[in-house]
Scaffold this motif. Structure first.
Motif, short mmCIF file in Angstrom:
data_model
loop_
_atom_site.label_atom_id
_atom_site.label_comp_id
_atom_site.label_asym_id
_atom_site.label_seq_id
_atom_site.Cartn_x
_atom_site.Cartn_y
_atom_site.Cartn_z
N ASN A 117 0.83 -1.20 0.00
CA ASN A 117 0.00 0.00 0.00
C ASN A 117 0.87 1.26 0.00
O ASN A 117 2.09 1.18 0.13
CB ASN A 117 -0.98 -0.01 1.18
N ASP A 118 0.23 2.41 -0.14
CA ASP A 118 0.96 3.67 -0.21
C ASP A 118 1.82 3.91 1.03
O ASP A 118 2.95 4.39 0.92
CB ASP A 118 0.00 4.85 -0.40
N GLN A 119 1.30 3.60 2.20
CA GLN A 119 2.05 3.83 3.43
C GLN A 119 3.31 2.98 3.48
O GLN A 119 4.36 3.44 3.94
CB GLN A 119 1.18 3.58 4.67
N GLN A 120 3.23 1.75 3.02
CA GLN A 120 4.41 0.89 2.98
C GLN A 120 5.44 1.44 1.99
O GLN A 120 6.64 1.44 2.28
CB GLN A 120 4.01 -0.54 2.60
N VAL A 121 4.97 1.90 0.85
CA VAL A 121 5.87 2.44 -0.17
C VAL A 121 6.56 3.70 0.34
O VAL A 121 7.78 3.86 0.21
CB VAL A 121 5.11 2.72 -1.49
N ILE A 122 5.80 4.59 0.95
CA ILE A 122 6.37 5.82 1.49
C ILE A 122 7.41 5.52 2.57
O ILE A 122 8.51 6.09 2.57
CB ILE A 122 5.26 6.75 2.02
N ALA A 123 7.10 4.59 3.45
CA ALA A 123 8.06 4.21 4.50
C ALA A 123 9.32 3.62 3.87
O ALA A 123 10.43 3.93 4.30
CB ALA A 123 7.41 3.22 5.46
N ALA A 124 9.15 2.79 2.86
CA ALA A 124 10.31 2.17 2.20
C ALA A 124 11.17 3.22 1.49
O ALA A 124 12.40 3.13 1.51
CB ALA A 124 9.86 1.09 1.23
N ILE A 125 10.54 4.22 0.88
CA ILE A 125 11.31 5.30 0.25
C ILE A 125 12.12 6.02 1.32
O ILE A 125 13.33 6.25 1.16
CB ILE A 125 10.37 6.29 -0.48
N GLU A 126 11.46 6.38 2.41
CA GLU A 126 12.13 7.13 3.48
C GLU A 126 13.28 6.34 4.10
O GLU A 126 14.38 6.86 4.29
CB GLU A 126 11.11 7.54 4.54
N ILE A 127 13.04 5.08 4.38
CA ILE A 127 14.09 4.23 4.97
C ILE A 127 15.24 4.05 3.98
O ILE A 127 16.41 4.10 4.36
CB ILE A 127 13.51 2.89 5.44
#
Length: 87
Positions: free
Chosen positions: A36-46
């Motif tokens: 989902n979008d939240q997982q993708v955003i977290a993965a980008i940030e990490i």
């Protein structure tokens, strides 16, 4: 505009510019991993924090890990990254 697009706009304002190839990795990674979008955003940030730049293969591998561990939000993702010594 999706949440991912909004996040990428936020990063652009902070000076992180994504090339077409990198945007392709983000789109591919989300479709490939079914995240989902939240997982993708977290993965980008990490990914940015751990690698100091965007690394597409690292990002996709991280998305797969988040999906495999059933991590669905930013807080869980950062806790996981800290536990694994990623950041």
């Amino acid at each position: 505009m999706t949440k991912i697009e909004e996040y990428l706009q936020f990063l652009k304002q902070k000076g992180f510019i994504f090339r077409e190839e990198e945007l392709g990795f983000i789109s591919f990674g989300q479709r490939y991993s079914g995240t989902n979008d939240q997982q993708v955003i977290a993965a980008i940030e990490i990914t940015l924090k751990a690698q100091k730049h965007f690394d597409g293969s690292y990002f996709v591998a991280l998305l797969e890990q988040l999906k495999g561990e059933d991590i669905t939000n930013r807080k869980q993702a950062f806790q996981y990254a800290q536990e694994k010594g990623i950041i």
